[in-house]
Design an enzyme around this catalytic site. Structure first.
Site, mmCIF file in Angstrom:
data_model
loop_
_atom_site.group_PDB
_atom_site.id
_atom_site.type_symbol
_atom_site.label_atom_id
_atom_site.label_comp_id
_atom_site.label_asym_id
_atom_site.label_seq_id
_atom_site.Cartn_x
_atom_site.Cartn_y
_atom_site.Cartn_z
ATOM 1 N N TRP A 48 4.645 0.946 4.367
ATOM 2 C CA TRP A 48 3.944 1.395 5.566
ATOM 3 C C TRP A 48 3.256 0.238 6.291
ATOM 4 O O TRP A 48 3.938 -0.607 6.859
ATOM 5 C CB TRP A 48 2.973 2.532 5.216
ATOM 6 C CG TRP A 48 2.452 3.276 6.419
ATOM 7 C CD1 TRP A 48 3.101 3.449 7.612
ATOM 8 C CD2 TRP A 48 1.187 3.906 6.547
ATOM 9 N NE1 TRP A 48 2.310 4.174 8.473
ATOM 10 C CE2 TRP A 48 1.137 4.470 7.867
ATOM 11 C CE3 TRP A 48 0.093 4.075 5.704
ATOM 12 C CZ2 TRP A 48 0.032 5.183 8.342
ATOM 13 C CZ3 TRP A 48 -1.010 4.789 6.167
ATOM 14 C CH2 TRP A 48 -1.035 5.330 7.469
ATOM 15 N N SER A 114 7.320 1.878 -1.553
ATOM 16 C CA SER A 114 7.079 3.068 -0.746
ATOM 17 C C SER A 114 8.039 3.165 0.436
ATOM 18 O O SER A 114 9.245 3.284 0.252
ATOM 19 C CB SER A 114 5.618 3.078 -0.295
ATOM 20 O OG SER A 114 5.243 4.323 0.221
ATOM 21 N N MET A 115 7.528 3.079 1.672
ATOM 22 C CA MET A 115 8.370 3.169 2.854
ATOM 23 C C MET A 115 9.480 2.124 2.861
ATOM 24 O O MET A 115 10.573 2.358 3.381
ATOM 25 C CB MET A 115 7.506 3.012 4.110
ATOM 26 C CG MET A 115 8.273 3.051 5.415
ATOM 27 S SD MET A 115 7.176 2.835 6.832
ATOM 28 C CE MET A 115 8.398 2.795 8.157
ATOM 29 N N ASP A 243 1.281 9.273 -9.200
ATOM 30 C CA ASP A 243 1.415 8.912 -7.790
ATOM 31 C C ASP A 243 1.362 10.193 -6.960
ATOM 32 O O ASP A 243 2.276 11.003 -6.992
ATOM 33 C CB ASP A 243 2.744 8.183 -7.576
ATOM 34 C CG ASP A 243 2.882 7.587 -6.188
ATOM 35 O OD1 ASP A 243 2.254 8.114 -5.248
ATOM 36 O OD2 ASP A 243 3.620 6.602 -6.043
ATOM 37 N N HIS A 272 -0.123 5.136 -6.706
ATOM 38 C CA HIS A 272 0.784 4.541 -5.720
ATOM 39 C C HIS A 272 0.666 3.018 -5.646
ATOM 40 O O HIS A 272 1.638 2.333 -5.350
ATOM 41 C CB HIS A 272 0.501 5.156 -4.341
ATOM 42 C CG HIS A 272 1.605 5.015 -3.357
ATOM 43 N ND1 HIS A 272 2.875 5.504 -3.557
ATOM 44 C CD2 HIS A 272 1.632 4.443 -2.116
ATOM 45 C CE1 HIS A 272 3.634 5.249 -2.515
ATOM 46 N NE2 HIS A 272 2.908 4.596 -1.626
#
Length: 293
Positions: A48, A114-115, A243, A272
């Protein structure tokens, strides 16, 4: 699988890159990158809005172990340009491809958080694996985060709308309130300092608010289930069992099930932000995997 035909960017010479930290994308956007060490290349793709800075503990550790570690601020984040739009995954994957090609990287290990896992998935489906040797997905958002008629056991899309409203109302508070969830028990048990939490908030605030909103929307709307078939190289998936941002049952486990031959490592008690809360374990697992052991 049909791969996208692109106009190849000009590869930069060693002399051209010697004093550079910016690479220009095809639309004129410039991406900041840091390039440490020598040896087999490892490209880190951040999650992100955290920017290349989030990889501090991985970059320093792995570059000292004979690896060339490259991390970049994606468009809208950190020290890169902040255009008003073009934060979709096709564009983000094209940015990654341009970086890899302009630096003329071969036998790359892609490491994403993540992203960034979605960016790797879209990159592989558009550009293939000719330059890629291995992939690592950490706390990934793949294969598809949000609920649709054919994806019922996922997040309610309204949660994305609520998050965007919070960003628009008070962005510093939103990031500060997120930090305890990202770090999990790390803050309460003292293994992660309050200063680390504040550092992550400060890094997130460097990103354009427009980029933060558009990338959050892209995460909610983008389905990577078809892209998963492009993972044809050795793939390591690392996920914490606590998470809450990308629950393992919805993301890491389903991604591992969908990628033939992939390896799933579950970090007990990790949330996370395991790139700081479990950095020693993560660094060792990355080093072992990259070396093919």
């Amino acid at each position: 699988m049909m791969l996208k035909t692109i106009q190849r960017p000009t590869t930069l010479s060693t002399n051209q890159l010697s004093n550079r930290s910016l690479i220009e994308m095809q639309d004129g956007t410039t991406l900041f990158f840091q390039d440490w060490g020598t040896g087999k290349p490892v490209v880190f793709v951040h999650g992100w809005v955290l920017g290349a800075a989030m990889w501090e503990y991985q970059m320093t550790a792995l570059s000292s172990q004979g690896l060339r570690c490259i991390a970049y601020d994606k468009r809208g984040c950190g020290r890169s340009s902040q255009p008003g739009d073009s934060y979709d995954f096709d564009t983000l994957a094209d940015d990654l491809a341009t970086l890899i090609e302009q630096l003329d990287l071969q036998d790359v290990t892609l490491v994403a958080h993540s992203m960034g896992g979605g960016e790797i998935a879209r990159y592989l489906s558009r550009y293939g694996t000719s330059r890629i040797e291995r992939t690592v997905l950490i706390a990934t958002i793949t294969p598809f985060l949000y609920r649709t008629t054919d994806n019922p056991d996922r997040f309610d899309p309204r949660s994305c709308e609520q998050a965007i409203a919070s960003l628009q109302q008070d962005r510093p508070h939103y990031f500060t309130a997120m930090a305890p969830g990202v770090l999990g028990d790390g803050l309460s048990n003292g293994s992660v300092s309050l200063e680390i939490a504040q550092w992550l908030v400060n890094v997130a605030l460097q990103a354009s608010p427009r980029a933060a909103i558009q990338m959050m929307q892209a995460q909610a709307e983008t389905d990577f289930r078809d892209d998963i078939a492009a993972f044809t190289v050795p793939t390591l998936i690392i996920h914490g069992d606590r998470d809450m941002g990308t629950p393992i049952a919805l993301t890491g486990q389903k991604t591992a099930d969908a990628i033939s031959g992939s390896q799933l490592k579950v970090y007990e008690g990790a949330a996370h932000g395991l790139f700081v809360t479990h950095k020693e374990q993560l660094n060792q697992d990355l080093l072992t995997f990259i070396r093919g052991k």
